[in-house]
Design a protein around this motif. Structure first.
Motif, PDB file in Angstrom:
ATOM      1  N   SER A 122       0.669  -1.130  -0.068  1.00 13.16           N
ATOM      2  CA  SER A 122       0.043   0.113  -0.111  1.00 13.16           C
ATOM      3  C   SER A 122       0.888   1.352   0.198  1.00 13.16           C
ATOM      4  N   ILE A 123       2.192   1.314   0.029  1.00 13.01           N
ATOM      5  CA  ILE A 123       2.990   2.317   0.100  1.00 13.01           C
ATOM      6  C   ILE A 123       3.390   2.781  -1.458  1.00 13.01           C
ATOM      7  N   PHE A 124       2.882   4.065  -1.372  1.00  8.53           N
ATOM      8  CA  PHE A 124       3.309   4.776  -2.960  1.00  8.53           C
ATOM      9  C   PHE A 124       4.904   5.036  -3.099  1.00  8.53           C
ATOM     10  N   LEU A 125       5.308   5.101  -4.184  1.00 11.00           N
ATOM     11  CA  LEU A 125       6.645   5.461  -4.541  1.00 11.00           C
ATOM     12  C   LEU A 125       6.726   6.842  -4.554  1.00 11.00           C
ATOM     13  N   PRO A 126       7.831   7.289  -4.351  1.00 12.40           N
ATOM     14  CA  PRO A 126       7.979   8.853  -3.991  1.00 12.40           C
ATOM     15  C   PRO A 126       7.437   9.508  -5.156  1.00 12.40           C
ATOM     16  N   ASP A 127       8.131   9.058  -6.478  1.00  9.79           N
ATOM     17  CA  ASP A 127       7.514   9.823  -7.846  1.00  9.79           C
ATOM     18  C   ASP A 127       5.943   9.814  -8.003  1.00  9.79           C
ATOM     19  N   ASP A 128       5.455   8.904  -7.331  1.00 14.14           N
ATOM     20  CA  ASP A 128       3.808   8.978  -7.469  1.00 14.14           C
ATOM     21  C   ASP A 128       3.494  10.323  -7.067  1.00 14.14           C
ATOM     22  N   LEU A 129       3.979  11.009  -6.220  1.00 12.63           N
ATOM     23  CA  LEU A 129       3.685  12.269  -5.657  1.00 12.63           C
ATOM     24  C   LEU A 129       4.671  13.162  -6.376  1.00 12.63           C
ATOM     25  N   LEU A 130       5.853  13.276  -6.145  1.00 10.56           N
ATOM     26  CA  LEU A 130       6.825  14.247  -6.656  1.00 10.56           C
ATOM     27  C   LEU A 130       6.664  14.673  -8.063  1.00 10.56           C
ATOM     28  N   LYS A 131       6.356  13.332  -8.843  1.00 14.13           N
ATOM     29  CA  LYS A 131       6.422  13.670 -10.210  1.00 14.13           C
ATOM     30  C   LYS A 131       4.860  13.448 -10.840  1.00 14.13           C
ATOM     31  N   LEU A 132       3.904  13.091  -9.894  1.00 11.65           N
ATOM     32  CA  LEU A 132       2.459  13.137 -10.254  1.00 11.65           C
ATOM     33  C   LEU A 132       2.356  11.828 -11.220  1.00 11.65           C
ATOM     34  N   LYS A 133       3.039  10.832 -10.780  1.00  5.29           N
ATOM     35  CA  LYS A 133       3.001   9.553 -11.740  1.00  5.29           C
ATOM     36  C   LYS A 133       1.954   8.710 -11.096  1.00  5.29           C
ATOM     37  N   GLY A 134       1.067   8.769 -10.124  1.00  3.94           N
ATOM     38  CA  GLY A 134       0.342   7.950  -9.537  1.00  3.94           C
ATOM     39  C   GLY A 134      -0.274   8.438  -8.203  1.00  3.94           C
ATOM     40  N   LYS A 135      -1.482   9.464  -8.645  1.00  4.60           N
ATOM     41  CA  LYS A 135      -2.182  10.021  -7.281  1.00  4.60           C
ATOM     42  C   LYS A 135      -2.795   9.079  -6.718  1.00  4.60           C
ATOM     43  N   MET A 136      -3.629   8.303  -7.262  1.00  2.00           N
ATOM     44  CA  MET A 136      -4.293   7.368  -6.633  1.00  2.00           C
ATOM     45  C   MET A 136      -3.454   6.356  -5.553  1.00  2.00           C
ATOM     46  N   ASN A 137      -2.334   6.131  -6.116  1.00  2.00           N
ATOM     47  CA  ASN A 137      -1.428   5.391  -5.235  1.00  2.00           C
ATOM     48  C   ASN A 137      -1.275   6.160  -4.095  1.00  2.00           C
ATOM     49  N   VAL A 138      -1.076   7.454  -4.084  1.00  3.30           N
ATOM     50  CA  VAL A 138      -0.986   8.364  -3.058  1.00  3.30           C
ATOM     51  C   VAL A 138      -1.959   8.125  -2.133  1.00  3.30           C
ATOM     52  N   VAL A 139      -3.465   8.496  -2.623  1.00  2.00           N
ATOM     53  CA  VAL A 139      -4.593   8.149  -1.945  1.00  2.00           C
ATOM     54  C   VAL A 139      -4.647   7.060  -1.109  1.00  2.00           C
ATOM     55  N   ASN A 140      -4.146   5.993  -1.828  1.00  2.00           N
ATOM     56  CA  ASN A 140      -4.558   4.687  -1.296  1.00  2.00           C
ATOM     57  C   ASN A 140      -3.648   4.303  -0.109  1.00  2.00           C
ATOM     58  N   THR A 141      -2.410   5.066   0.121  1.00  3.16           N
ATOM     59  CA  THR A 141      -1.421   4.828   1.019  1.00  3.16           C
ATOM     60  C   THR A 141      -2.025   6.042   2.287  1.00  3.16           C
ATOM     61  N   LEU A 142      -2.568   6.860   2.038  1.00  2.00           N
ATOM     62  CA  LEU A 142      -3.223   7.619   3.177  1.00  2.00           C
ATOM     63  C   LEU A 142      -4.418   7.233   3.648  1.00  2.00           C
ATOM     64  N   LEU A 143      -5.092   6.478   2.703  1.00  3.84           N
ATOM     65  CA  LEU A 143      -6.332   5.753   3.460  1.00  3.84           C
ATOM     66  C   LEU A 143      -5.877   4.443   4.478  1.00  3.84           C
ATOM     67  N   ALA A 144      -4.566   3.927   3.814  1.00  2.00           N
ATOM     68  CA  ALA A 144      -3.932   2.861   4.700  1.00  2.00           C
ATOM     69  C   ALA A 144      -3.417   3.402   5.995  1.00  2.00           C
ATOM     70  N   VAL A 145      -2.908   4.521   6.092  1.00  2.00           N
ATOM     71  CA  VAL A 145      -2.376   5.306   7.143  1.00  2.00           C
ATOM     72  C   VAL A 145      -3.641   5.833   8.130  1.00  2.00           C
ATOM     73  N   ALA A 146      -4.675   6.301   7.567  1.00  2.00           N
ATOM     74  CA  ALA A 146      -6.039   6.572   8.251  1.00  2.00           C
ATOM     75  C   ALA A 146      -6.381   5.343   9.054  1.00  2.00           C
ATOM     76  N   ARG A 147      -6.436   4.185   8.463  1.00  2.00           N
ATOM     77  CA  ARG A 147      -6.822   3.013   8.965  1.00  2.00           C
ATOM     78  C   ARG A 147      -5.831   2.633  10.387  1.00  2.00           C
ATOM     79  N   ARG A 148      -4.659   2.571   9.904  1.00  2.73           N
ATOM     80  CA  ARG A 148      -3.650   2.195  11.095  1.00  2.73           C
ATOM     81  C   ARG A 148      -3.762   3.279  12.299  1.00  2.73           C
ATOM     82  N   ALA A 149      -4.056   4.659  11.992  1.00  3.25           N
ATOM     83  CA  ALA A 149      -4.096   5.489  12.766  1.00  3.25           C
ATOM     84  C   ALA A 149      -5.347   5.268  13.862  1.00  3.25           C
ATOM     85  N   LYS A 150      -6.647   4.744  13.162  1.00  4.85           N
ATOM     86  CA  LYS A 150      -7.661   4.533  14.041  1.00  4.85           C
ATOM     87  C   LYS A 150      -7.340   3.146  14.908  1.00  4.85           C
ATOM     88  N   ASP A 151      -6.691   2.252  14.505  1.00  5.26           N
ATOM     89  CA  ASP A 151      -6.230   1.150  15.099  1.00  5.26           C
ATOM     90  C   ASP A 151      -5.547   1.422  16.460  1.00  5.26           C
TER      91      ASP A 151
END
Length: 230
Positions: A122-151
């Protein structure tokens, strides 16, 4: 219109979500914006989410807020020494998006997310955000972080606002009364509202509202919210 990048007159659609056609994915983006916006005190939406977080600074700030809950969780639960002991350190919150500092910010956040036990898949690659190669990968990582934060006991539950909104609609229809709640109760800030000080009678509209919210939040101790009649 979505904000344009830098001084270019050409809109880069990779920074917004207007090219995403799957409504379920867009709902998840909206939920993420509400969740992160409440924690960071920012107004986030589909158009500005990627722009706002692109240099990695806000991600490190998000980790800092979550780390407070992680520290409490570790103190009250055994066998959690492998969870992160601190949020990312030495982050540059004002750096440009094409700088080495931005890459360091993003890398530090992702290293922290791994320690939070976000699955590597679920971890995005840095270039998914920095070079805009995969914004949904970024979203999926942050959703996973949200679930872990709740845990780890964080009160800011990414699923709570839409659940509570639906619950209030049903309660208003049932009792013919208008209810409202603290709009930022699930983030780091809390609005000043009139506090309910009277004892809630069993079976009353107020008691049912409180029980409904308690069931949605499913948090130990006293929930961080207030309800009032308008």
């Amino acid at each position: 219109m979505p904000r344009r990048q830098g001084t270019s007159n050409k809109y880069d659609r990779r920074m917004s979500f207007d090219d995403v056609k799957d409504e379920r994915m867009l709902v998840m983006v909206d939920k993420l914006c509400v969740w992160m916006g409440g924690i960071l005190g920012e107004t986030l939406n589909r158009e500005n989410l990627i722009i706002t977080i692109r240099n990695g600074g806000p991600l490190c700030k998000l980790a800092d807020y979550i780390q407070e809950s992680v520290d409490d969780f570790k103190a009250n639960n055994e066998d959690n020494d492998d969870l992160p002991s601190s949020a990312p350190q030495g982050c540059d919150f004002t750096c440009g998006v094409r700088t080495m500092e931005a890459r360091q910010n993003v890398t530090k956040f992702l290293d922290w997310a791994r320690k939070l036990r976000v699955p590597e898949s679920s971890i995005f690659l840095p270039d998914d955000l920095l070079k805009l190669k995969g914004k949904m990968n970024v979203v999926n990582t942050l959703l996973a972080v949200a679930r872990r934060a709740k845990d780890c006991g964080m009160a800011a539950d990414i699923d709570a606002p839409p659940k509570i909104a639906n619950a209030f609609i049903g309660l208003e229809e049932k009792f013919g009364k208008k209810f409202d709640h603290t709009s930022k109760a699930f983030g780091s800030q809390k609005s000043e509202l009139k506090t309910v000080t009277t004892t809630l009678m069993s079976g009353s509209a107020w008691k049912i509202v409180q029980q409904k919210i308690d069931a949605i939040l499913q948090l130990p101790g006293k929930p961080s919210y207030e309800i009032f009649r308008v």
